[in-house]
Design a protein around this motif. Structure first.
Motif, PDB file in Angstrom:
ATOM      1  N   THR A 168      -6.336  -8.825  20.577  1.00  0.00           N
ATOM      2  CA  THR A 168      -5.081  -8.060  20.554  1.00  0.00           C
ATOM      3  C   THR A 168      -4.830  -7.580  21.979  1.00  0.00           C
ATOM      4  O   THR A 168      -5.118  -6.428  22.329  1.00  0.00           O
ATOM      5  CB  THR A 168      -5.181  -6.860  19.583  1.00  0.00           C
ATOM      6  N   PRO A 169      -4.322  -8.456  22.843  1.00  0.00           N
ATOM      7  CA  PRO A 169      -4.189  -8.097  24.261  1.00  0.00           C
ATOM      8  C   PRO A 169      -3.366  -6.825  24.508  1.00  0.00           C
ATOM      9  O   PRO A 169      -3.606  -6.115  25.487  1.00  0.00           O
ATOM     10  CB  PRO A 169      -3.505  -9.333  24.863  1.00  0.00           C
ATOM     11  N   CYS A 170      -2.412  -6.528  23.624  1.00  0.00           N
ATOM     12  CA  CYS A 170      -1.623  -5.297  23.784  1.00  0.00           C
ATOM     13  C   CYS A 170      -2.510  -4.055  23.771  1.00  0.00           C
ATOM     14  O   CYS A 170      -2.160  -3.030  24.348  1.00  0.00           O
ATOM     15  CB  CYS A 170      -0.594  -5.184  22.657  1.00  0.00           C
ATOM     16  N   ASN A 171      -3.649  -4.140  23.076  1.00  0.00           N
ATOM     17  CA  ASN A 171      -4.524  -2.988  22.886  1.00  0.00           C
ATOM     18  C   ASN A 171      -5.816  -3.101  23.688  1.00  0.00           C
ATOM     19  O   ASN A 171      -6.800  -2.425  23.397  1.00  0.00           O
ATOM     20  CB  ASN A 171      -4.865  -2.841  21.398  1.00  0.00           C
ATOM     21  N   GLU A 187     -10.893   2.562  27.067  1.00  0.00           N
ATOM     22  CA  GLU A 187     -10.715   3.619  28.063  1.00  0.00           C
ATOM     23  C   GLU A 187      -9.864   4.745  27.502  1.00  0.00           C
ATOM     24  O   GLU A 187     -10.155   5.936  27.718  1.00  0.00           O
ATOM     25  CB  GLU A 187     -10.069   3.047  29.326  1.00  0.00           C
ATOM     26  N   LEU A 188      -8.812   4.409  26.770  1.00  0.00           N
ATOM     27  CA  LEU A 188      -7.934   5.431  26.207  1.00  0.00           C
ATOM     28  C   LEU A 188      -8.706   6.333  25.244  1.00  0.00           C
ATOM     29  O   LEU A 188      -8.495   7.556  25.218  1.00  0.00           O
ATOM     30  CB  LEU A 188      -6.759   4.757  25.495  1.00  0.00           C
ATOM     31  N   GLU A 231     -11.760   7.226  25.441  1.00  0.00           N
ATOM     32  CA  GLU A 231     -12.576   8.182  26.193  1.00  0.00           C
ATOM     33  C   GLU A 231     -11.766   9.411  26.577  1.00  0.00           C
ATOM     34  O   GLU A 231     -12.292  10.526  26.608  1.00  0.00           O
ATOM     35  CB  GLU A 231     -13.158   7.509  27.438  1.00  0.00           C
ATOM     36  N   HIS A 232     -10.500   9.227  26.869  1.00  0.00           N
ATOM     37  CA  HIS A 232      -9.655  10.362  27.206  1.00  0.00           C
ATOM     38  C   HIS A 232      -9.342  11.199  25.969  1.00  0.00           C
ATOM     39  O   HIS A 232      -9.241  12.434  26.060  1.00  0.00           O
ATOM     40  CB  HIS A 232      -8.379   9.872  27.899  1.00  0.00           C
ATOM     41  N   VAL A 233      -9.184  10.540  24.820  1.00  0.00           N
ATOM     42  CA  VAL A 233      -9.028  11.300  23.574  1.00  0.00           C
ATOM     43  C   VAL A 233     -10.268  12.160  23.337  1.00  0.00           C
ATOM     44  O   VAL A 233     -10.168  13.343  22.979  1.00  0.00           O
ATOM     45  CB  VAL A 233      -8.796  10.352  22.379  1.00  0.00           C
ATOM     46  N   LYS A 234     -11.437  11.585  23.557  1.00  0.00           N
ATOM     47  CA  LYS A 234     -12.694  12.325  23.342  1.00  0.00           C
ATOM     48  C   LYS A 234     -12.774  13.566  24.220  1.00  0.00           C
ATOM     49  O   LYS A 234     -13.232  14.629  23.778  1.00  0.00           O
ATOM     50  CB  LYS A 234     -13.892  11.408  23.615  1.00  0.00           C
ATOM     51  N   ARG A 235     -12.314  13.439  25.474  1.00  0.00           N
ATOM     52  CA  ARG A 235     -12.325  14.603  26.365  1.00  0.00           C
ATOM     53  C   ARG A 235     -11.541  15.758  25.753  1.00  0.00           C
ATOM     54  O   ARG A 235     -11.954  16.915  25.805  1.00  0.00           O
ATOM     55  CB  ARG A 235     -11.713  14.238  27.721  1.00  0.00           C
TER      56      ARG A 235
END
Length: 571
Positions: free
Chosen positions: A52-55, A60-61, A63-67
């Motif tokens: 799913t190249p769009c995703n 990485e995204l 990891e930012h949610v986890k922060r």
């Protein structure tokens, strides 16, 4: 929310053998004991996949949610679900939308989660994740992946909408293989989904308009640092949602759906919006009919000058103020009291949003076009409805009567469309059967059929096309879609013959086959037996239970919700 009421404490707050097992097996990942002391456990539902190249940037995204989750005092746990890659999956990603929704529903309900962040981008990942989450109804927020940067080719800006133009140019002999290869290399310049107001962007706008993402989520380009920031902010917000016990059912009210429909009209959203919104409404228990989309769209003009209906791209929309600027201009028409994921009303979230480019975001009193939204057609050819996107259609074809050129299925179309002997001219209507939910199966995006080669050579650029299938949100043309009942279900579409006259009257909301009721009945009686459904597996389940396009093409047994309660323990 009182800590003792946290859903996750039904696992991690237990004494004895069961609690020991739940905590011990989690601790093997290096998780400290204080993670289970009663803080909210937040699931990050990730559709990352190299298929799913769009995703492809979602690791990485996440990891930012986890922060953000950590920052607000929660504990994040990331888990995968079935990912639907629009460009690669055969026979069509739409076939598997309902399967992915089942994966999401069961994964959320079966696990010790108090709230959920849905990471979605590519077309079907958004509706499938939202559908599944609605059936469980926990506090939930959506983080979209964002659009890719605008493509470039020979000094011009290009996008996925140009694929259809390039294809027709190549078939007409105006573009060779080398030129196609060069354009292909410049099309997709970064992470993210399609750069126009295609289905993926429409879905991102849908969740923002519904209120289940943070304001500004829809248009931020995937590579922009602001995309990472809103992911972190969403991680923090979901913890607050859990503490406030703000669930999807609190946000997804009938008024919220009405807002989303009006916003979709203003942005020139994909026709796929219809089928996905109907399915989501069916899961959360909001009454919504095809006619509601037409009624609510009728008074809303097109104020976003975006491809494929206009000239600009999602990246431009972001710089112009994003979806908040559009919603701000629609506030007099919207239900301003609806709350969003952050607990604030539509008026509070969007009341001060600014527009920075009036060429991209116009106004309701001076719109880009008065023809907007999705128009629902009725008539003897589509008794349960059909849809057309007027902003992508040709004005001269909006009211037209012509003779049908019929293709019984996609194989028949592929075999004959470029045949010099095909009896067709620019006044004809192309009719494609058996590409609906059950007939294909899966309802593929083949409704915007390529035009006959001999007409392309004459310079014809549009014709009326009618089918029970769908069209890519990046597509355009005078295309009638989602005809219901579909041909495979014995709808009137099944008995149309080449040479029959058909009238399309978009303003009159009419699609009419000029054949008498008696002749229609006689032809239906003479139809051959229905084709057998698949012998096994999910496709058999799908064909046995899929509902019509006018109901959202969900599986009949998935409508409604099953709640968040787990009724049995395994230990």
């Amino acid at each position: 929310m009182d800590e003792q009421k946290l859903r996750s404490q039904g696992w991690f707050g237990r004494k004895g053998k069961d609690g020991f097992i739940y905590r011990a097996w989690m601790k093997k990942q290096g998780i400290p004991a204080h993670a289970f002391d009663g803080r909210p456990i937040i699931g990050i539902c990730n559709t990352w996949s190299e298929l799913t190249p769009c995703n492809s940037h979602f690791r990485e995204l996440a990891e930012h949610v986890k922060r953000g989750v950590y920052e607000a005092g929660g504990y994040p746990v990331e888990f995968p679900v079935l990912s639907l890659g629009e460009t690669l999956m055969k026979p069509t990603a739409m076939l598997f939308r309902n399967l992915a929704s089942m994966d999401v529903e069961e994964a959320i309900r079966a696990n010790p989660l108090d709230g959920v962040v849905l990471l979605c981008g590519c077309d079907k990942t958004t509706p499938s994740l939202v559908m599944g989450a609605c059936s469980v109804d926990l506090p939930t927020i959506v983080v979209s992946g964002g659009p890719m940067l605008t493509g470039r080719h020979r000094g011009k800006r290009i996008s996925t909408s140009d694929i259809w133009r390039f294809s027709e140019a190549q078939r007409a002999g105006h573009m060779d293989d080398m030129e196609m290869t060069l354009a292909e290399a410049g099309m997709c310049r970064s992470d993210g989904h399609c750069a126009v107001m295609g289905t993926a962007s429409t879905m991102a706008c849908m969740v923002e308009a519904l209120g289940i993402s943070l304001p500004g989520n829809a248009a931020i380009p995937a590579p922009d640092a602001a995309r990472k920031i809103i992911a972190q902010q969403s991680g923090s917000e979901i913890v607050k949602m859990v503490k406030a016990d703000r669930k999807l059912s609190d946000i997804l009210t009938p008024a919220a759906f009405e807002n989303a429909i009006m916003v979709n009209a203003a942005i020139g959203g994909s026709t796929n919006f219809v089928i996905h919104l109907l399915a989501i409404a069916g899961r959360i228990g909001v009454p919504l009919a095809l006619e509601d989309l037409d009624r609510l769209s009728a008074s809303i003009p097109l104020i976003a000058n975006l491809q494929p209906s206009g000239s600009y791209f999602m990246e431009d929309l972001y710089y112009a103020g994003g979806l908040p600027a559009i919603i701000n201009k629609l506030l007099p028409q919207l239900h301003k009291e609806c709350i969003g994921a952050n607990g604030r009303t539509v008026a509070e979230n969007f009341g001060t949003a600014d527009c920075y480019d009036p060429d991209i975001i116009t106004s309701t009193d001076k719109p880009f076009s008065t023809m907007s939204g999705v128009i629902v057609l009725k008539g003897n050819l589509c008794e349960q409805g059909a849809v057309i996107k007027p902003s992508a259609a040709s004005a001269q074809l909006m009211k037209h009567t012509g003779k049908a050129v019929v293709f019984e299925d996609i194989e028949d179309y592929n075999a004959r469309i470029d045949d010099p002997a095909l009896e067709v001219d620019e006044t004809s209507l192309l009719v494609l059967k058996n590409v609906g939910p059950k007939g294909y199966p899966g309802m593929p995006e083949v409704g915007n059929m390529g035009l006959p080669a001999k007409l392309l050579a004459k310079g014809v650029t549009d014709m009326i096309r009618i089918s029970d299938g769908r069209m890519s949100g990046t597509g355009f043309g005078t295309v009638v879609l989602h005809v219901a009942p579909e041909a495979a279900e014995g709808g009137t579409l099944a008995i149309v013959r080449s040479g029959d006259e058909i009238t399309l009257d978009v303003r009159g909301r009419l699609l009419h086959l000029h054949v008498s009721d008696e002749e229609i009945a006689a032809r239906k009686k003479a139809l051959p037996p229905a084709q057998p459904i698949a012998a096994r597996g999910y496709v058999r389940l799908y064909q046995s239970h899929v509902q019509g396009a006018h109901l959202g093409a969900d599986l009949d047994f998935l409508r409604g919700g099953s709640g968040s309660e787990v009724t049995r323990d395994s230990h």
